[in-house]
Write a protein that holds these residues in place. Sequence first.
Motif, PDB file in Angstrom:
ATOM      1  N   ARG A 104       1.036  -1.061   0.014  1.00 22.65           N
ATOM      2  CA  ARG A 104      -0.085  -0.138  -0.159  1.00 22.65           C
ATOM      3  C   ARG A 104       0.836   1.074  -0.225  1.00 22.65           C
ATOM      4  NH1 ARG A 104      -0.787   4.570   2.274  1.00 22.65           N
ATOM      5  NH2 ARG A 104      -0.861   3.695   4.389  1.00 22.65           N
ATOM      6  N   ASP A 105       1.600   1.397   1.039  1.00 19.72           N
ATOM      7  CA  ASP A 105       2.475   2.715   1.017  1.00 19.72           C
ATOM      8  C   ASP A 105       3.465   2.528   0.331  1.00 19.72           C
ATOM      9  OD1 ASP A 105       3.091   5.379   1.721  1.00 19.72           O
ATOM     10  OD2 ASP A 105       2.634   5.005   3.947  1.00 19.72           O
ATOM     11  N   GLY A 106       4.185   1.434   0.449  1.00 18.79           N
ATOM     12  CA  GLY A 106       5.225   1.143  -0.509  1.00 18.79           C
ATOM     13  C   GLY A 106       5.228   1.122  -2.002  1.00 18.79           C
ATOM     14  N   THR A 153      -2.274  12.781  -0.475  1.00 23.29           N
ATOM     15  CA  THR A 153      -1.468  11.369  -0.218  1.00 23.29           C
ATOM     16  C   THR A 153      -2.060  10.930   1.413  1.00 23.29           C
ATOM     17  OG1 THR A 153       0.335  12.371  -1.174  1.00 23.29           O
ATOM     18  CG2 THR A 153       0.684  10.483   0.190  1.00 23.29           C
ATOM     19  N   PRO A 154      -2.320   9.697   1.417  1.00 22.82           N
ATOM     20  CA  PRO A 154      -2.816   9.139   2.715  1.00 22.82           C
ATOM     21  C   PRO A 154      -1.579   9.056   3.568  1.00 22.82           C
ATOM     22  CG  PRO A 154      -3.215   7.669   1.183  1.00 22.82           C
ATOM     23  CD  PRO A 154      -2.530   8.761   0.243  1.00 22.82           C
ATOM     24  N   LEU A 155      -1.845   9.147   4.693  1.00 26.22           N
ATOM     25  CA  LEU A 155      -0.911   8.919   5.799  1.00 26.22           C
ATOM     26  C   LEU A 155       0.581   9.138   5.727  1.00 26.22           C
ATOM     27  CD1 LEU A 155      -2.355   5.390   7.176  1.00 26.22           C
ATOM     28  CD2 LEU A 155      -2.828   7.835   7.712  1.00 26.22           C
TER      29      LEU A 155
HETATM   30 MN    MN Z   1       2.586   6.523   5.079  1.00 23.15          MN
END
Ligand code: MN
Length: 547
Positions: free
Chosen positions: A34-36, A545-547
């Motif tokens: 996900r973040d990667g 961008t999330p988180l």
């Molecule tokens: Mn993040």
Amino acid sequence: MRWVFFLLDSADTMETNAMNRDDRRVRIFDTTLRDGEQCPGASMSPREKLEIARQLARLGVDIIEAGFPVISAGDFGAVETIARQVRGPIIAGLARCVPKDIDAAGAAVKPAGRRGRIHVFLATSKIHREYKLGKAEDEILRLAVEGVRRARQWVEDVEFSPEDASRTERDFLVQVCRAVVAAGAHTVNIPDTVGYATPDEFGALIRYLYEQVPEFARGEAIISVHCHNDLGLAVANSLAAVRNGARQVECTVNGIGERAGNAALEEIVMALKTRADAFGRLTTRIRTRELLKTSRLVSRLSGMIVQRNKAIVGENAFAHSSGIHQDGILKRRETYEIMDPRDVGWGQTELPLTKHSGRHAVSARLRHLGFRLSDRDLDEIFAKFKDIGDKKKFVYDEDLIALVEGRLDDVPPTWTLDYLGFSSGNHAIPTATVRLRRTTPTSVVQEAGTGDGPVHAAIRAIDRIVGLEGELLEYGLRAVSQGTDALGEVVVKVRFDRGEPVVGRASSTDVVEASARAYLSAVNRYLYGRAATSRRTRRRNGNGTPL
Ligand code: MN
């Protein structure tokens, strides 16, 4: 019947009690998919994501964040497939605090049953409230609670993240934590979204939350952390947090992720293990011998090359070059090595296969390496194996892995390589002749090109045939195994029509051929993506961008 209920109840109670601060186990929440995947050029196909998820399960991560289902049909499909096919870890889907996101995440993780988790996030810091969301504190609280409640209608296991928590006013953060736990969140993740925190203050923040939020001390929910590496402090901040009571760490393999990346999974795990004395003897369920293999898989499939001096998994991580150090190591390893390289997967070479090895031996080795292939895939791999066996004496595990990963690209090729010829030398103008076959409508086209070298010439010939002009942003060549006859693996990052970079890769005993094939795989991915985009409108996260 009563007996069964009693057992379930007591198991639940044990799990709840295990959530308190004294619990020694740190849960590893992997967000590579996900973040990667959010970092430019790292987008992976659904089949590649599934393969990574399977490896993450073998590695022993507790939670896999498989994607952000509402973003696109592709993301939804990837999360759903992983939820259906990957056994072991909890499978999480990310959602903003809005019904359509939560419902998409709920539907995507449903096949995981009790192992499904919805991860809901909403920004809480003053700067995000005022400039991004335009909402007051009470409105944020209300939305957070509603989001968690809605998620709980889908699954038991709900995680909430107050985005930009490290820059949120402490008293408001406490209010948010208490409210979401009361609404049914079992995990509250404290992200350092912009990578601004320092270890001392981040550790102190986690300690403060434990002291001020009685629900944490009572074990009704655990604290998670999610740190970014903008100042190179993601791992240090994560470790400071676990020292102060966090019991879940969100991280990625090789530390890939948005901007400077996330906290690196392998570094956190090995720091906790190697310096158990300094970190309160906390444990993880990670099978550390799988770390190197996982790192290489993620590097290949994401196209994010690991720097040589990267801790734990870089080429040089255990390479001692000074004579004094080498001498010491030979006398006693611990003189200069704080970790045994074998513990993280280095030096586990098996006997190489040769062209005389049969289908059964190849199949057994592939199973040992963790690949489960259909008979048809195995036939194809075996044919390629024979091909390589004719060209080189030994076929190493790395060669086999490269062959299998070549099969994971589930993008149907628009163009395939039919013929490649080239000539070059220090007095000749490098020239390449390329013949490509187009699948639909069927045609065969041949072109020649010249360039600074044979690779450049082949790329120019390909550009002419497919009618594109690719901008080569990155080119990486690596010997997959050992010896002068090793397979060369080429990874390219190419930009077409000023769009998002596309990754292509291929391996061959001939590096010019590997380069041409890698470039062509980027072309095919681009053409496939372009066609897919025109078929459906991609909804990118409107709030950034999330988180
Ligand atoms: Mn993040």
